[in-house]
Design an enzyme around this catalytic site. Structure first.
Site, PDB file in Angstrom:
ATOM      1  N   ALA A 149       0.873  -1.172   0.000  1.00 55.52           N
ATOM      2  CA  ALA A 149       0.000   0.000   0.000  1.00 55.52           C
ATOM      3  C   ALA A 149       0.914   1.227   0.000  1.00 55.52           C
ATOM      4  O   ALA A 149       2.059   1.163   0.464  1.00 55.52           O
ATOM      5  CB  ALA A 149      -0.886  -0.024   1.227  1.00 55.52           C
TER       6      ALA A 149
ATOM      7  N   GLY B 145       0.531  -4.838   0.903  1.00 55.82           N
ATOM      8  CA  GLY B 145      -0.662  -4.883   0.061  1.00 55.82           C
ATOM      9  C   GLY B 145      -0.411  -5.565  -1.278  1.00 55.82           C
ATOM     10  O   GLY B 145      -1.340  -6.111  -1.885  1.00 55.82           O
TER      11      GLY B 145
ATOM     12  N   GLU C 158      -0.733  -9.126  -0.580  1.00 52.29           N
ATOM     13  CA  GLU C 158      -2.154  -9.345  -0.280  1.00 52.29           C
ATOM     14  C   GLU C 158      -2.998  -9.323  -1.557  1.00 52.29           C
ATOM     15  O   GLU C 158      -3.924 -10.114  -1.713  1.00 52.29           O
ATOM     16  CB  GLU C 158      -2.624  -8.282   0.724  1.00 52.29           C
ATOM     17  CG  GLU C 158      -1.949  -8.481   2.081  1.00 52.29           C
ATOM     18  CD  GLU C 158      -2.124  -7.291   3.020  1.00 52.29           C
ATOM     19  OE1 GLU C 158      -1.848  -6.146   2.598  1.00 52.29           O
ATOM     20  OE2 GLU C 158      -2.526  -7.506   4.168  1.00 52.29           O
TER      21      GLU C 158
HETATM   22  N1  CAA Z   1       4.634   3.182  -0.796  1.00 50.57           N
HETATM   23  C1  CAA Z   1       5.023   4.332  -1.368  1.00 50.57           C
HETATM   24  N2  CAA Z   1       6.178   4.444  -2.076  1.00 50.57           N
HETATM   25  C2  CAA Z   1       6.950   3.346  -2.199  1.00 50.57           C
HETATM   26  C3  CAA Z   1       6.593   2.130  -1.609  1.00 50.57           C
HETATM   27  C4  CAA Z   1       5.368   2.061  -0.893  1.00 50.57           C
HETATM   28  N3  CAA Z   1       4.898   0.929  -0.341  1.00 50.57           N
HETATM   29  N4  CAA Z   1       7.567   1.213  -1.890  1.00 50.57           N
HETATM   30  C5  CAA Z   1       8.482   1.855  -2.619  1.00 50.57           C
HETATM   31  N5  CAA Z   1       8.128   3.144  -2.806  1.00 50.57           N
HETATM   32  C6  CAA Z   1       8.839   4.184  -3.535  1.00 50.57           C
HETATM   33  C7  CAA Z   1      10.039   4.682  -2.730  1.00 50.57           C
HETATM   34  O1  CAA Z   1       9.640   5.636  -1.769  1.00 50.57           O
HETATM   35  C8  CAA Z   1      10.900   5.253  -3.835  1.00 50.57           C
HETATM   36  O2  CAA Z   1      10.381   6.507  -4.201  1.00 50.57           O
HETATM   37  P1  CAA Z   1      11.390   7.795  -4.323  1.00 50.57           P
HETATM   38  O3  CAA Z   1      12.285   7.428  -5.473  1.00 50.57           O
HETATM   39  O4  CAA Z   1      10.455   8.912  -4.625  1.00 50.57           O
HETATM   40  O5  CAA Z   1      12.119   7.871  -3.022  1.00 50.57           O
HETATM   41  C9  CAA Z   1      10.637   4.305  -5.012  1.00 50.57           C
HETATM   42  O6  CAA Z   1       9.415   3.645  -4.720  1.00 50.57           O
HETATM   43  C10 CAA Z   1      11.714   3.243  -5.156  1.00 50.57           C
HETATM   44  O7  CAA Z   1      11.841   2.587  -3.913  1.00 50.57           O
HETATM   45  P2  CAA Z   1      13.267   2.354  -3.194  1.00 50.57           P
HETATM   46  O8  CAA Z   1      14.199   3.463  -3.531  1.00 50.57           O
HETATM   47  O9  CAA Z   1      12.987   2.102  -1.749  1.00 50.57           O
HETATM   48  O10 CAA Z   1      13.734   1.022  -3.946  1.00 50.57           O
HETATM   49  P3  CAA Z   1      14.721  -0.103  -3.392  1.00 50.57           P
HETATM   50  O11 CAA Z   1      14.978  -0.987  -4.560  1.00 50.57           O
HETATM   51  O12 CAA Z   1      15.856   0.485  -2.654  1.00 50.57           O
HETATM   52  O13 CAA Z   1      13.833  -0.925  -2.300  1.00 50.57           O
HETATM   53  C11 CAA Z   1      11.858  -2.023  -1.473  1.00 50.57           C
HETATM   54  C12 CAA Z   1      12.715  -1.656  -2.697  1.00 50.57           C
HETATM   55  C13 CAA Z   1      12.609  -3.035  -0.595  1.00 50.57           C
HETATM   56  C14 CAA Z   1      10.586  -2.674  -2.012  1.00 50.57           C
HETATM   57  C15 CAA Z   1      11.534  -0.756  -0.656  1.00 50.57           C
HETATM   58  O14 CAA Z   1      11.031   0.224  -1.523  1.00 50.57           O
HETATM   59  C16 CAA Z   1      10.512  -0.960   0.429  1.00 50.57           C
HETATM   60  O15 CAA Z   1      10.831  -1.512   1.480  1.00 50.57           O
HETATM   61  N6  CAA Z   1       9.237  -0.531   0.196  1.00 50.57           N
HETATM   62  C17 CAA Z   1       8.209  -0.566   1.188  1.00 50.57           C
HETATM   63  C18 CAA Z   1       7.662  -1.966   1.410  1.00 50.57           C
HETATM   64  C19 CAA Z   1       6.575  -1.964   2.467  1.00 50.57           C
HETATM   65  O16 CAA Z   1       6.816  -1.627   3.616  1.00 50.57           O
HETATM   66  N7  CAA Z   1       5.338  -2.363   2.095  1.00 50.57           N
HETATM   67  C20 CAA Z   1       4.230  -2.393   2.996  1.00 50.57           C
HETATM   68  C21 CAA Z   1       3.405  -1.156   2.854  1.00 50.57           C
HETATM   69  S1  CAA Z   1       2.108  -0.994   4.077  1.00 50.57           S
HETATM   70  C22 CAA Z   1       0.854  -1.982   3.530  1.00 50.57           C
HETATM   71  O17 CAA Z   1       0.926  -2.590   2.481  1.00 50.57           O
HETATM   72  C23 CAA Z   1      -0.368  -2.033   4.409  1.00 50.57           C
HETATM   73  C24 CAA Z   1      -1.399  -3.047   4.055  1.00 50.57           C
HETATM   74  O18 CAA Z   1      -1.244  -4.223   4.272  1.00 50.57           O
HETATM   75  C25 CAA Z   1      -2.668  -2.635   3.524  1.00 50.57           C
END
Ligand code: CAA
Length: 258
Positions: free
Chosen positions: A65, A109, A112
């Protein structure tokens, strides 16, 4: 219809929906989820569509998400707005089969969403996880529920509590995904599976989907009875006569969804 955050292609009875927010690794914001629900609803209504594929990019199916969208929200916002409920309902209402073709990250998400589909075909680069615990929250679209039913409590607890990722090989071993294929072959494999499904009677296909989904909702005796009654009801269809006659006559069946 044109969408901003997804790409939709309908070809050969298969509707392929590609999540398309590359700058955010296909993070699921409300606009994307609404578009997805709309596209799936259209595919459900379109008689030409017999199977649906949801996919992302090579790097990410969806990284969760949208954290930026959620970061400013309060309890009142998400509870009173019932965050993600209408969006999930729109996906779970679809009666046609949906295959998730997952490459790269399927996190939070994203994992999911893949689990809301009927089965998952993964590329060998896929990584599944429920890392919400790292954000001071928890899964909110089925990550503690569907994952537990699919892979069992031990792995679900491990993933939800530690936030660790599961690679494609482990996901296949655990029963989260049905097949793992080389990254470059992912779409061909998913399309091949969708084509096979598209050749069947839609009556069988939609009844099978309904019956399998009952398996985690009902006690076994009720679920088997539900299956048996659906099976019985198929003897009222032309496709049952045709399918069995074709077998006996050693020819391909011509199903007409009747
Ligand atoms: N939401 C918003 N933006 C996201 C995102 C997310 N879930 N995941 C990645 N992005 C964005 C980053 O902020 C980044 O944007 P900027 O360039 O503007 O900074 C861009 O995508 C690229 O991401 P990274 O630079 O972080 O890429 P990476 O290759 O270094 O890492 C990753 C990849 C490991 C997937 C890392 O991005 C990450 O950990 N993302 C978040 C994963 C996460 O926590 N997901 C759970 C979300 S909460 C949820 O889903 C709730 C639910 O159950 C309903």
């Amino acid at each position: 219809m044109a969408y901003d955050s997804i790409l939709v292609d309908i070809d050969n009875h298969i509707c392929t929906v590609r999540l398309n927010r590359p700058d955010a690794l296909n993070a699921l914001n409300i606009d994307l989820l609404r578009e997805l629900g709309k596209a799936l609803g259209e595919a459900q209504k379109n008689d030409k569509v017999r199977c649906i594929i949801i996919t992302g990019s090579e790097k990410a199916f969806a990284a969760g998400a949208d954290i930026k969208m959620m970061s400013e929200k309060s309890f009142t916002d998400v509870f009173m707005g019932d965050l993600f409920t209408p969006e999930e309902d729109a996906i779970m209402r679809i009666r046609k089969p949906i295959i998730a073709a997952v490459s790269g990250y399927a996190l939070g998400g994203g994992c999911e969403l893949a689990m809301m589909c009927d089965f998952i075909i993964a590329s060998d680069t896929a990584k599944f996880g429920q890392p919400e615990v790292n954000l001071g929250v928890m899964a909110g679209m089925g990550g503690t529920q569907r994952l537990t039913r699919l892979v069992g409590r031990a792995k679900s607890m491990d993933m939800n509590l530690t936030g660790r990722f599961m690679d494609a090989e482990e996901a296949e071993r655990a029963g989260l995904v049905s097949r793992v294929v080389p990254c470059k072959k992912l779409i061909d494999e998913a399309t091949g599976a969708a084509k096979k499904i598209a050749e069947k009677s839609m009556i069988s296909v939609m009844a099978i989907k309904e019956a399998v989904h009952r398996s985690d909702q009902l006690p076994l005796s009720e679920a088997v009875l539900f299956e048996r009654r659906l099976f019985h009801s198929m003897f009222a269809t032309e496709d049952q006569s045709e399918g069995m006659a074709a077998f006996i006559e050693k020819r391909e069946p011509q199903f007409r969804d009747k």
